[in-house]
Design a protein around this motif. Structure first.
Motif, PDB file in Angstrom:
ATOM      1  N   GLY A  34      -2.603  19.620 -13.317  1.00 18.76           N
ATOM      2  CA  GLY A  34      -3.958  18.807 -13.514  1.00 18.76           C
ATOM      3  C   GLY A  34      -5.257  19.533 -13.098  1.00 18.76           C
ATOM      4  N   GLU A  35      -6.127  18.522 -13.355  1.00 17.28           N
ATOM      5  CA  GLU A  35      -7.650  19.500 -13.411  1.00 17.28           C
ATOM      6  C   GLU A  35      -7.822  19.340 -11.899  1.00 17.28           C
ATOM      7  OE1 GLU A  35     -10.875  16.765 -14.731  1.00 17.28           O
ATOM      8  OE2 GLU A  35      -9.171  15.551 -15.596  1.00 17.28           O
ATOM      9  N   ARG A  36      -8.937  19.925 -11.479  1.00 16.63           N
ATOM     10  CA  ARG A  36      -9.757  20.187 -10.319  1.00 16.63           C
ATOM     11  C   ARG A  36     -10.427  18.756 -10.083  1.00 16.63           C
ATOM     12  NH1 ARG A  36     -10.629  25.071  -7.461  1.00 16.63           N
ATOM     13  NH2 ARG A  36     -12.666  24.418  -6.979  1.00 16.63           N
ATOM     14  N   GLY A  37     -10.557  18.399  -8.876  1.00 14.95           N
ATOM     15  CA  GLY A  37     -11.197  17.000  -8.394  1.00 14.95           C
ATOM     16  C   GLY A  37     -10.548  16.062  -7.517  1.00 14.95           C
ATOM     17  N   THR A  38     -10.843  14.869  -7.491  1.00 13.80           N
ATOM     18  CA  THR A  38     -10.210  13.894  -6.830  1.00 13.80           C
ATOM     19  C   THR A  38      -9.534  13.039  -7.682  1.00 13.80           C
ATOM     20  OG1 THR A  38     -12.316  13.835  -5.341  1.00 13.80           O
ATOM     21  CG2 THR A  38     -10.732  11.976  -5.211  1.00 13.80           C
ATOM     22  N   TYR A  39      -8.147  12.815  -6.837  1.00 10.20           N
ATOM     23  CA  TYR A  39      -7.180  11.884  -7.532  1.00 10.20           C
ATOM     24  C   TYR A  39      -6.981  10.805  -6.614  1.00 10.20           C
ATOM     25  CZ  TYR A  39      -5.524  15.891 -10.284  1.00 10.20           C
ATOM     26  OH  TYR A  39      -5.302  16.817 -11.234  1.00 10.20           O
ATOM     27  N   LEU A  40      -6.993   9.584  -7.433  1.00 10.64           N
ATOM     28  CA  LEU A  40      -6.451   8.189  -6.758  1.00 10.64           C
ATOM     29  C   LEU A  40      -5.016   8.154  -6.764  1.00 10.64           C
ATOM     30  CD1 LEU A  40      -7.637   5.546  -5.663  1.00 10.64           C
ATOM     31  CD2 LEU A  40      -7.881   4.781  -7.999  1.00 10.64           C
ATOM     32  N   VAL A  41      -4.390   7.409  -5.711  1.00  9.66           N
ATOM     33  CA  VAL A  41      -3.085   7.246  -5.599  1.00  9.66           C
ATOM     34  C   VAL A  41      -3.139   5.810  -5.385  1.00  9.66           C
ATOM     35  CG1 VAL A  41      -0.911   7.522  -4.435  1.00  9.66           C
ATOM     36  CG2 VAL A  41      -2.312   9.339  -4.789  1.00  9.66           C
ATOM     37  N   SER A  42      -2.694   4.676  -6.110  1.00  5.87           N
ATOM     38  CA  SER A  42      -2.358   3.038  -5.793  1.00  5.87           C
ATOM     39  C   SER A  42      -1.207   2.858  -5.775  1.00  5.87           C
ATOM     40  CB  SER A  42      -3.664   2.401  -6.704  1.00  5.87           C
ATOM     41  OG  SER A  42      -2.651   2.601  -8.113  1.00  5.87           O
ATOM     42  N   PHE A  43      -0.892   2.180  -4.773  1.00  3.38           N
ATOM     43  CA  PHE A  43       0.690   1.505  -4.816  1.00  3.38           C
ATOM     44  C   PHE A  43       0.613  -0.111  -4.482  1.00  3.38           C
ATOM     45  CE2 PHE A  43      -0.957   3.105  -0.453  1.00  3.38           C
ATOM     46  CZ  PHE A  43      -0.606   1.968   0.345  1.00  3.38           C
ATOM     47  N   ARG A  44       1.758  -0.481  -4.982  1.00  5.79           N
ATOM     48  CA  ARG A  44       2.083  -1.731  -4.299  1.00  5.79           C
ATOM     49  C   ARG A  44       3.583  -1.917  -4.369  1.00  5.79           C
ATOM     50  NH1 ARG A  44      -0.742  -6.520  -4.893  1.00  5.79           N
ATOM     51  NH2 ARG A  44       0.641  -8.645  -4.713  1.00  5.79           N
ATOM     52  N   VAL A 103       3.041  -5.171  -0.110  1.00  5.46           N
ATOM     53  CA  VAL A 103       1.978  -4.142   0.427  1.00  5.46           C
ATOM     54  C   VAL A 103       1.239  -3.453  -0.590  1.00  5.46           C
ATOM     55  CG1 VAL A 103       2.030  -2.368   2.400  1.00  5.46           C
ATOM     56  CG2 VAL A 103       3.666  -4.363   2.567  1.00  5.46           C
ATOM     57  N   SER A 104       0.006  -3.209  -0.361  1.00  7.84           N
ATOM     58  CA  SER A 104      -0.613  -2.521  -1.337  1.00  7.84           C
ATOM     59  C   SER A 104      -1.802  -1.783  -0.713  1.00  7.84           C
ATOM     60  CB  SER A 104      -1.216  -3.569  -2.689  1.00  7.84           C
ATOM     61  OG  SER A 104      -1.947  -4.628  -1.951  1.00  7.84           O
ATOM     62  N   GLY A 105      -2.369  -0.834  -1.442  1.00  7.96           N
ATOM     63  CA  GLY A 105      -3.264  -0.120  -0.950  1.00  7.96           C
ATOM     64  C   GLY A 105      -3.711   1.240  -1.995  1.00  7.96           C
ATOM     65  N   ALA A 106      -4.499   1.874  -1.298  1.00  9.41           N
ATOM     66  CA  ALA A 106      -4.898   3.279  -2.385  1.00  9.41           C
ATOM     67  C   ALA A 106      -5.466   4.163  -1.360  1.00  9.41           C
ATOM     68  CB  ALA A 106      -5.842   2.862  -3.304  1.00  9.41           C
ATOM     69  N   PHE A 107      -5.594   5.558  -1.573  1.00  8.47           N
ATOM     70  CA  PHE A 107      -6.002   6.388  -1.059  1.00  8.47           C
ATOM     71  C   PHE A 107      -6.467   7.537  -2.088  1.00  8.47           C
ATOM     72  CE2 PHE A 107      -1.563   7.492  -0.788  1.00  8.47           C
ATOM     73  CZ  PHE A 107      -1.374   8.865  -0.924  1.00  8.47           C
ATOM     74  N   THR A 108      -7.235   8.705  -1.593  1.00  8.70           N
ATOM     75  CA  THR A 108      -7.569   9.877  -2.718  1.00  8.70           C
ATOM     76  C   THR A 108      -7.194  11.132  -1.844  1.00  8.70           C
ATOM     77  OG1 THR A 108      -9.781   9.662  -1.709  1.00  8.70           O
ATOM     78  CG2 THR A 108      -9.585   8.521  -3.627  1.00  8.70           C
ATOM     79  N   GLU A 119       8.416   1.350   7.367  1.00  4.31           N
ATOM     80  CA  GLU A 119       9.816   0.489   7.278  1.00  4.31           C
ATOM     81  C   GLU A 119      10.313   0.661   5.779  1.00  4.31           C
ATOM     82  OE1 GLU A 119      11.120  -0.588   9.749  1.00  4.31           O
ATOM     83  OE2 GLU A 119       9.724  -0.973  11.502  1.00  4.31           O
ATOM     84  N   SER A 120      11.572   0.304   5.670  1.00  2.00           N
ATOM     85  CA  SER A 120      12.074   0.438   4.180  1.00  2.00           C
ATOM     86  C   SER A 120      11.330  -0.521   3.248  1.00  2.00           C
ATOM     87  CB  SER A 120      13.421   0.046   4.181  1.00  2.00           C
ATOM     88  OG  SER A 120      13.984  -0.024   2.967  1.00  2.00           O
ATOM     89  N   VAL A 121      10.870  -0.004   1.828  1.00  2.00           N
ATOM     90  CA  VAL A 121      10.211  -0.918   0.880  1.00  2.00           C
ATOM     91  C   VAL A 121      10.984  -0.884  -0.172  1.00  2.00           C
ATOM     92  CG1 VAL A 121       7.883  -0.362   2.148  1.00  2.00           C
ATOM     93  CG2 VAL A 121       8.797   1.302   0.586  1.00  2.00           C
ATOM     94  N   ARG A 122      10.735  -1.835  -1.085  1.00  2.00           N
ATOM     95  CA  ARG A 122      11.319  -1.656  -2.379  1.00  2.00           C
ATOM     96  C   ARG A 122      10.417  -1.731  -3.353  1.00  2.00           C
ATOM     97  NH1 ARG A 122      12.960  -6.462  -4.015  1.00  2.00           N
ATOM     98  NH2 ARG A 122      12.134  -7.686  -2.511  1.00  2.00           N
ATOM     99  N   LYS A 123      10.755  -1.498  -4.827  1.00  2.00           N
ATOM    100  CA  LYS A 123       9.838  -0.960  -5.688  1.00  2.00           C
ATOM    101  C   LYS A 123       9.351  -2.402  -6.572  1.00  2.00           C
ATOM    102  CE  LYS A 123      10.436   0.841 -10.392  1.00  2.00           C
ATOM    103  NZ  LYS A 123      11.176   1.472 -11.479  1.00  2.00           N
ATOM    104  N   VAL A 124       8.254  -2.226  -6.996  1.00  2.79           N
ATOM    105  CA  VAL A 124       7.365  -3.303  -7.590  1.00  2.79           C
ATOM    106  C   VAL A 124       7.195  -2.645  -9.130  1.00  2.79           C
ATOM    107  CG1 VAL A 124       5.598  -4.936  -8.298  1.00  2.79           C
ATOM    108  CG2 VAL A 124       6.306  -4.484  -6.027  1.00  2.79           C
ATOM    109  N   PRO A 125       8.070  -2.877 -10.249  1.00  6.12           N
ATOM    110  CA  PRO A 125       7.859  -2.205 -11.438  1.00  6.12           C
ATOM    111  C   PRO A 125       6.563  -1.838 -11.700  1.00  6.12           C
ATOM    112  CG  PRO A 125       9.475  -4.102 -11.555  1.00  6.12           C
ATOM    113  CD  PRO A 125       8.869  -4.202 -10.274  1.00  6.12           C
ATOM    114  N   GLY A 126       6.308  -0.829 -12.074  1.00  4.73           N
ATOM    115  CA  GLY A 126       4.829  -0.381 -12.731  1.00  4.73           C
ATOM    116  C   GLY A 126       3.562  -0.457 -11.765  1.00  4.73           C
ATOM    117  N   LYS A 127       3.925  -0.411 -10.477  1.00  4.08           N
ATOM    118  CA  LYS A 127       2.802  -0.598  -9.727  1.00  4.08           C
ATOM    119  C   LYS A 127       2.430   0.473  -8.934  1.00  4.08           C
ATOM    120  CE  LYS A 127       2.054  -4.788 -11.478  1.00  4.08           C
ATOM    121  NZ  LYS A 127       1.031  -4.927 -12.289  1.00  4.08           N
ATOM    122  N   ILE A 128       2.979   1.770  -9.015  1.00  2.35           N
ATOM    123  CA  ILE A 128       2.787   2.987  -8.319  1.00  2.35           C
ATOM    124  C   ILE A 128       2.078   3.773  -9.455  1.00  2.35           C
ATOM    125  CG2 ILE A 128       3.428   4.724  -7.139  1.00  2.35           C
ATOM    126  CD1 ILE A 128       5.323   3.003  -5.723  1.00  2.35           C
TER     127      ILE A 128
END
Length: 552
Positions: free
Chosen positions: A102-112, A121-126, A63-72
């Motif tokens: 960017g360099e090779r390897g695993t990246y972490l995406v975190s969001f709120r 709604v928060s979470g993370a994945f790689t 669904e539609s979401v709104r921004k939390v400043p500085g949390k992505i």
């Protein structure tokens, strides 16, 4: 100034407050229907390996979401920030600019983010570029849910409901049932207390919404955070409520001090009805699949509860103690009909709410929201039984002569209904059952990923889709100390389900690179499967690691 000009001044002030409220409603931001948004997909996909770095990461929510400043954030393998600039929001899609070099390897995406029902709604994945590595840690993420804030939000919600009861009960009884000979000071104080409690709870809601959505402690608020809250439907509903309370205060004073005119009572009722709508407009009902129905039904539910519990409070605290037999003989039958109407409205509204927010029997019994709702229904049934007993006493015409049994029954109703209000305050902060079921069904089947350690190496294991039937297995070996890809001479793996008597199944593995092997395995039954993986790194060095994989 005479009484008549004072009344006209109060009506004028109340009308002005109502007009301000209408304007605020008209300029409030329109929000499409949704509830507790769920991350449906991402690009790159979670746990995927892409050949080169993407220029952007796209998150797509249900669904539609709104921004939390500085949390992505997007965190590079070395722990630095890989995102560049502010993310853009387009309905349910969030686009995050990323450095493609960017360099090779695993990246972490975190969001709120904030869903349409005002809950975070928060979470993370790689995802990995080139080949996986040890996932980085988002050391700058301070957006974890604070338990103090979460509990404070529930307390503020409860105080808002309690204040509404303290306000509605005295106002209603003084307007229609209060004997002229009895003093009004006690009920008037109760009503003013209720008005103040609702106002304070509303202000507390606005304050707490900032750390609740952004994460952090109760005093960790910023101007940008307040701006985000005030610009949302949640903030608009609470500001409207404050305006309506201010307008109602002008008409409440003459009502509490002396019998009021019909016009004042009608205006006050309109203000009260509009104020009731601000509760569902700031919560789950406004984001349900049928928002118009849910908002009206929730307002009816809340108003009926306030009338019933507020009337009980006036009976127990004042009328059954101060009114004489003749007055009680006239008051109790009228109150009994009011209570029956309020209970009927509660039952009808509660049934419609349950059908919308729960939808299925599985959601009712297998989610926190559903179990809280069942507890509320059980307590409500107890209150109904006590109310039926009180109504029988009134019908027998014995309550006026012997008010003690009625008083006891009313006290029981009050105590149990206060608990029901507490459950209601918790329910509004709980993920709706229909959404919780959707989330769990979306996470039961999916990629299983874990990192196992041995004295020789660190092994990343991925099993997709981690459900009955055919599954793909990927194995990545890394050095124990330097976390660099570690060449493996020979791979062996088995899968077993001891609880179902399934002996170890050999998993044929195909080396894709020096440190990466792939295999297909069929898992015929659900349960906790035991994976045993052996990697030989030289003629004499090898180690075995095990993992438990839940298969659904």
């Amino acid at each position: 100034m005479t009484v008549a000009p004072r009344r006209w001044l109060a009506r004028l002030a109340a009308t002005a407050g109502l007009l301000v409220t209408v304007v605020a409603l008209l300029i409030a931001p329109a929000t499409p229907a949704s509830a507790h948004a769920v991350l449906q997909s991402s690009s790159p996909a979670a746990s995927s390996v892409v050949p080169s770095g993407p220029a952007e990461v796209v998150l797509t929510f249900s669904e539609s979401v709104r921004k939390v400043p500085g949390k992505i954030r997007v965190i590079a393998p070395d722990g630095s920030r890989a995102d560049r600039g502010e993310p853009s929001f387009d309905d349910a899609a969030v686009t995050i600019p990323v450095d493609p070099a960017g360099e090779r390897g695993t990246y972490l995406v975190s969001f709120r983010v904030i869903s349409a029902d005002s809950h975070p709604v928060s979470g993370a994945f790689t995802y990995s570029v080139g080949a996986p590595s040890t996932p980085p840690v988002d050391s700058g993420d301070d957006s974890r849910a604070n338990p103090v804030v979460g509990n404070a939000v529930k307390v503020a919600r409860f105080l808002g409901y309690a204040g509404l009861v303290l306000l509605v009960g005295p106002a209603l009884v003084l307007a229609a049932l209060w004997p002229r000979r009895l003093p009004r000071r006690g009920p008037a104080r109760l009503a003013w207390t209720g008005l103040g409690v609702v106002a304070v709870a509303t202000l507390a809601d606005l304050w707490l919404q900032v750390p609740y959505t952004a994460g952090g402690g109760i005093f960790e608020v910023t101007g940008e955070g307040f701006g985000s809250v005030f610009g949302s439907a949640f903030g608009a509903a609470h500001l409207v409520r404050l305006g309506l309370l201010a307008a109602a205060a002008f008409l409440l004073r003459p009502l509490l001090t002396r019998p009021s005119g019909r016009t004042d009572a009608i205006i006050l009722a309109v203000l009260g009805g509009a104020a009731l709508l601000t509760w569902p407009l700031a919560g789950h009902p406004a984001a349900s699949p049928a928002p118009a129905v849910s908002v009206v039904v929730d307002a009816v539910h809340l108003g009926s509860m306030a009338v019933w519990l507020g009337g009980l409070l006036m009976l127990a605290g004042f009328l059954l103690r101060q009114a004489d037999e003749r007055e009680l003989g006239a008051i109790l039958p009228i109150w009994s009909r009011w209570a029956a109407l309020a209970v009927s409205a509660l039952l009808l509204a509660g049934t419609v709410q349950a059908l919308i927010e729960v939808a299925t029997f599985d959601a009712l019994v297998n989610t926190t929201y559903g179990r809280l709702l069942l507890a509320k229904i059980g307590l409500f049934a107890l209150v109904i039984a006590v109310a039926a007993y009180s109504r029988q006493l009134v019908r027998r015409r014995t309550a006026a002569q012997r008010p003690v049994p009625v008083r006891r029954a009313v006290l029981v109703e009050l105590v149990v209904t206060v608990v029901v209000l507490g459950l209601s305050a918790t329910l509004v902060q709980t993920t709706p059952a229909r959404t919780a079921v959707a989330e769990s069904s979306g996470t039961q089947a999916g990629l299983f990923s874990t990192t196992l350690s041995s004295p020789l190496f660190s092994l990343q294991v991925e099993l997709d889709p981690a459900e009955r039937g055919n599954n793909s297995m990927h194995l990545y070996a890394y050095g124990k100390d330097d976390n660099q890809p570690l060449p493996v001479v020979e791979w062996r793996a088995t899968a077993a389900l001891p609880s179902a008597g399934i002996e170890p199944i050999e998993v044929p593995l195909l080396p894709l690179t020096d440190n990466h092997a792939y295999g297909d395995v069929s898992l015929p039954a659900a349960g906790d499967w035991q994976l045993k993986i052996t990697a030989r790194t030289s003629d004499i060095d090898q180690a075995t690691v095990t993992a438990t994989v839940p298969i659904r």
